[in-house]
Design an enzyme around this catalytic site. Structure first.
Site, PDB file in Angstrom:
ATOM      1  N   LYS A 212       0.836  -1.210   0.000  1.00 26.42           N
ATOM      2  CA  LYS A 212       0.000   0.000   0.000  1.00 26.42           C
ATOM      3  C   LYS A 212       0.875   1.267   0.000  1.00 26.42           C
ATOM      4  CE  LYS A 212      -3.190   2.950   0.511  1.00 26.42           C
ATOM      5  NZ  LYS A 212      -4.340   3.187  -0.331  1.00 26.42           N
ATOM      6  N   CYS A 266      -3.773  10.917   1.346  1.00 27.99           N
ATOM      7  CA  CYS A 266      -3.054   9.649   1.145  1.00 27.99           C
ATOM      8  C   CYS A 266      -1.667   9.876   0.567  1.00 27.99           C
ATOM      9  CB  CYS A 266      -3.863   8.763   0.207  1.00 27.99           C
ATOM     10  SG  CYS A 266      -5.589   8.687   0.661  1.00 27.99           S
TER      11      CYS A 266
HETATM   12  N1  SAJ Z   1      -1.879  14.820  -8.948  1.00 26.30           N
HETATM   13  C1  SAJ Z   1      -1.000  15.562  -9.716  1.00 26.30           C
HETATM   14  N2  SAJ Z   1      -0.608  15.086 -10.947  1.00 26.30           N
HETATM   15  C2  SAJ Z   1      -1.073  13.894 -11.416  1.00 26.30           C
HETATM   16  C3  SAJ Z   1      -1.966  13.129 -10.630  1.00 26.30           C
HETATM   17  C4  SAJ Z   1      -2.346  13.627  -9.386  1.00 26.30           C
HETATM   18  O1  SAJ Z   1      -0.551  16.641  -9.322  1.00 26.30           O
HETATM   19  O2  SAJ Z   1      -0.696  13.524 -12.542  1.00 26.30           O
HETATM   20  C5  SAJ Z   1      -2.291  15.331  -7.616  1.00 26.30           C
HETATM   21  C6  SAJ Z   1      -3.810  15.557  -7.500  1.00 26.30           C
HETATM   22  O3  SAJ Z   1      -4.170  16.816  -8.029  1.00 26.30           O
HETATM   23  C7  SAJ Z   1      -3.992  15.480  -6.003  1.00 26.30           C
HETATM   24  C8  SAJ Z   1      -2.948  14.438  -5.589  1.00 26.30           C
HETATM   25  O4  SAJ Z   1      -2.038  14.331  -6.654  1.00 26.30           O
HETATM   26  O5  SAJ Z   1      -3.678  16.712  -5.369  1.00 26.30           O
HETATM   27  C9  SAJ Z   1      -3.529  13.072  -5.285  1.00 26.30           C
HETATM   28  O6  SAJ Z   1      -4.531  12.733  -6.212  1.00 26.30           O
HETATM   29  P1  SAJ Z   1      -4.677  11.289  -6.879  1.00 26.30           P
HETATM   30  O7  SAJ Z   1      -5.840  11.319  -7.798  1.00 26.30           O
HETATM   31  O8  SAJ Z   1      -3.387  10.873  -7.465  1.00 26.30           O
HETATM   32  O9  SAJ Z   1      -4.892  10.286  -5.654  1.00 26.30           O
HETATM   33  P2  SAJ Z   1      -5.874  10.230  -4.365  1.00 26.30           P
HETATM   34  O10 SAJ Z   1      -5.160  10.809  -3.199  1.00 26.30           O
HETATM   35  O11 SAJ Z   1      -7.232  10.737  -4.663  1.00 26.30           O
HETATM   36  O12 SAJ Z   1      -5.984   8.609  -4.207  1.00 26.30           O
HETATM   37  C10 SAJ Z   1      -4.772   7.849  -4.089  1.00 26.30           C
HETATM   38  C11 SAJ Z   1      -4.859   6.664  -5.072  1.00 26.30           C
HETATM   39  N3  SAJ Z   1      -3.547   6.012  -5.145  1.00 26.30           N
HETATM   40  C12 SAJ Z   1      -2.950   5.727  -6.333  1.00 26.30           C
HETATM   41  O13 SAJ Z   1      -3.429   6.048  -7.397  1.00 26.30           O
HETATM   42  C13 SAJ Z   1      -1.666   4.973  -6.280  1.00 26.30           C
HETATM   43  C14 SAJ Z   1      -5.921   5.679  -4.620  1.00 26.30           C
HETATM   44  O14 SAJ Z   1      -5.938   4.508  -5.442  1.00 26.30           O
HETATM   45  C15 SAJ Z   1      -5.680   5.265  -3.153  1.00 26.30           C
HETATM   46  O15 SAJ Z   1      -6.664   4.346  -2.685  1.00 26.30           O
HETATM   47  C16 SAJ Z   1      -5.743   6.537  -2.305  1.00 26.30           C
HETATM   48  O16 SAJ Z   1      -4.665   7.406  -2.730  1.00 26.30           O
HETATM   49  C17 SAJ Z   1      -5.579   6.146  -0.851  1.00 26.30           C
HETATM   50  O17 SAJ Z   1      -6.606   6.147  -0.137  1.00 26.30           O
HETATM   51  O18 SAJ Z   1      -4.484   5.777  -0.432  1.00 26.30           O
END
Ligand code: SAJ
Length: 420
Positions: A212, A266
Site C-alpha cells: 500500500k 493519502c
Molecule cells: N496529482 C498531480 N498530478 C497527477 C496526478 C495527481 O498533481 O498527474 C495530484 C492531484 O491533483 C492530487 C494528488 O495528486 O492533489 C492526489 O490525487 P490522486 O488522484 O493521485 O490520488 P488520491 O489521493 O485521490 O488517491 C490515491 C490513489 N492512489 C494511487 O493512485 C496509487 C488511490 O488509489 C488510493 O486508494 C488513495 O490514494 C488512498 O486512499 O491511499
C-alpha cells in the site's frame, strides 16, 4: 457462509462504502464510529461524506435492515478496521486510532472471529495490533502464538480505491490480502469475495502493508518528477505540458502531470511512513515529498511576480489590481478542500494581496472561513470580467470549457496547463 455479521470500525471515506458493499450483499453489517453525528446520519439512511452513488447504496442498505451504525462495537464474525492513520511530529505515523479501535473491539471478540486492518499503516502494524488484542484477551489464542490453530484470525488488506470512483473501484480492483497465517488469508479472501469482482492476491501482512505504501509513493515520486520538470521548463521558456505530451509518445515513457502540489489524505502522507522507518534508504521518496510540498511556494512566487509585472506595466498600485484564483479542491471535479494545495495557495495570496481577491470554485456554495474574510466567491464569468491577474489552481471541467477568446488578461499563472 462463516460471516453472518460484519462490523466495520470507522465509517469514513473507506469504511462507509465498504460497510455498504457488504450490506448490499445482504450481510448484517454493524458500522461503528465515535462520531455521533455520522452514526445518526447513517441510521437515517443518509451519508455524511461526498462520494458518487454511495448515498443510494447506504439508503437501500439501511431501509432493508442490513446496515446500522453504533458508537461502540458489538460482537461480530468479522471486524474491518478502517480508521485514519495520520502523522505526528516530524512525519512519524500516529497509530492512536488503530490502537483505540483494537481496544474497543477486544471486549466483544469471540473465538472464531476474523480481524482485518484496512487503514494505511507502517510495516509491522498488523502484528502490533495483534499484540494489543492478545494482551487484552489472554483467554483467546492469536496467530503469533497459536499459528493456524489460533482462536482469532488476523489479516491486513489495504484499501486502494480512488476518491470519486470508490463504489466502482471497491468492487472491481484486485485486493492484496496479507494474513498472519495461511488460514487468516483464506478467511480474509472468503470475506472480500462476498462483494469483490476483482481478484484476492495473497501475501503476508508485512508485504501487504508495504505494498500500500509503495503504490502511493510510486505516484508521489512520479508526480514529483513532473513538478520538477515544470520548474526546469519555466526557467528555460519551455511549455512543460507540450514537453510531457511529446515525451509520452515514447513507448516506454509515461510522465504524470505537474500541478500546484500534491493534496489529499493519502499520497502526501503515506510516503512519510516509509521514510520514518527507513530514513537512510528512502532518499528518493523523501526528496519527492519535499519537491511536491515545495511546489505551492513556487506557485505563490510566480503569482507575486505576475502582479509585480502588472504593476510596472500599468502604473497602478497593488490595491488597484484584482486577482482571481480558479479552483480550491485538492483535485478536479470534487468538493473536497481538505489538505488541498490550491486552498493553501488561495488563502496565502488573499492574505498577502492588498487589492481585491476573487475565488471561483464551482463545487461549493460558501467560501471556507479562512478565505471568506479576504476573498469573494464569484462565477467564472464574473472573475473573467473583473480580474487583472488569473491563477488557475485546479483543472475543473468548468475551467477547461472556457474558450481562449474569453480570456483577455495578460497575466496568467496556470498550474495545470489548461489555458496555455
Ligand atoms: N496529482 C498531480 N498530478 C497527477 C496526478 C495527481 O498533481 O498527474 C495530484 C492531484 O491533483 C492530487 C494528488 O495528486 O492533489 C492526489 O490525487 P490522486 O488522484 O493521485 O490520488 P488520491 O489521493 O485521490 O488517491 C490515491 C490513489 N492512489 C494511487 O493512485 C496509487 C488511490 O488509489 C488510493 O486508494 C488513495 O490514494 C488512498 O486512499 O491511499
Amino acid at each position: 457462509m462463516s460471516f453472518t455479521t460484519i462490523s466495520v470500525i470507522g465509517l469514513g471515506y473507506i469504511g462507509l462504502p465498504t460497510a455498504a458493499a457488504f450490506a448490499s450483499r445482504q450481510c448484517q453489517v454493524i458500522g461503528v464510529d465515535v462520531n455521533q453525528h455520522a452514526v445518526d446520519t447513517i441510521n437515517r439512511g443518509e451519508i455524511h461524506i461526498v462520494e458518487p452513488d454511495l448515498d443510494i447504496v447506504v439508503k437501500t442498505a439501511v431501509d432493508n435492515g442490513f446496515l446500522r451504525a453504533v458508537t461502540s462495537p458489538v460482537a461480530a464474525d468479522a471486524y474491518l478496521i478502517a480508521v485514519p492513520t495520520p502523522f505526528k511530529g516530524s512525519h512519524e505515523p500516529d497509530l492512536i486510532h488503530v490502537k483505540a479501535a483494537a481496544e474497543s473491539i477486544a471486549p466483544v471478540l469471540k473465538k472464531g472471529a476474523l480481524v482485518v486492518l484496512e487503514s494505511t499503516s507502517p510495516v509491522g502494524t498488523t502484528e502490533q495490533m495483534a499484540d494489543w488484542l492478545a494482551a487484552l484477551r489472554p483467554d483467546l489464542s492469536f496467530p503469533k502464538q497459536a499459528g493456524e490453530h489460533a482462536d482469532i484470525n488476523i489479516a491486513y488488506c489495504p484499501e486502494r480505491v480512488l476518491p470519486g470512483q470508490v463504489m466502482v473501484e471497491l468492487i472491481k480492483n484486485d485486493r492484496v490480502i496479507g494474513g498472519m497465517t495461511a488460514t487468516c488469508s483464506a478467511r480474509a479472501c472468503e470475506l472480500y469475495n462476498i462483494f469483490l469482482e476483482g481478484e484476492c492476491v495473497v501475501t503476508n501482512s508485512r508485504t501487504a502493508e508495504m505494498c500500500k505504501l509503495t503504490e502511493n509513493s510510486f505516484r508521489d515520486v512520479n508526480i514529483a518528477f513532473a513538478n520538477e520538470l515544470s520548474l526546469i521548463c519555466a526557467n528555460n521558456g519551455i511549455n512543460v505540458w507540450e514537453l510531457i505530451s511529446l515525451a509520452n509518445r515514447h513507448p516506454r515513457v509515461n510522465i504524470l502531470q505537474p500541478g500546484p502540489g500534491v493534496g489529499g489524505h493519502c499520497i502526501a502522507v503515506d510516503p512519510w511512513f516509509i521514510v520514518a522507518q527507513s530514513p537512510e534508504h528512502a532518499r528518493l521518496i523523501q526528496t519527492a515529498r519535499e519537491v511536491n510540498d515545495g511546489k505551492p511556494l513556487w506557485v505563490i512566487e510566480q503569482v507575486k511576480a505576475a502582479i509585480a509585472d502588472c504593476l510596472s506595466e500599468t502604473d497602478r498600485r497593488a490595491s488597484e489590481v484584482t486577482l482571481a484564483c480558479f479552483g480550491l479542491s485538492f483535485k478536479p471535479n470534487i468538493d473536497d478542500l481538505r489538505e488541498s494545495p490550491a486552498m493553501n495557495i488561495a488563502v496565502t495570496l488573499a492574505d498577502w494581496h492588498s487589492g481585491k481577491t476573487l475565488t471561483v470554485e464551482p463545487n461549493i456554495h460558501v467560501l471556507p472561513k479562512k478565505l471568506a474574510a479576504n476573498s469573494e466567491l464569484v462565477s467564472v464569468e464574473q472573475a473573467l470580467q473583473q480580474a487583472d491577474v488569473l491563477v488557475l489552481l485546479v483543472d475543473h471541467n468548468e475551467f477547461k470549457a472556457i474558450k481562449s477568446e474569453q480570456i483577455t488578461q495578460s497575466w496568467i499563472v496556470d498550474t495545470k496547463g489548461v489555458w496555455c
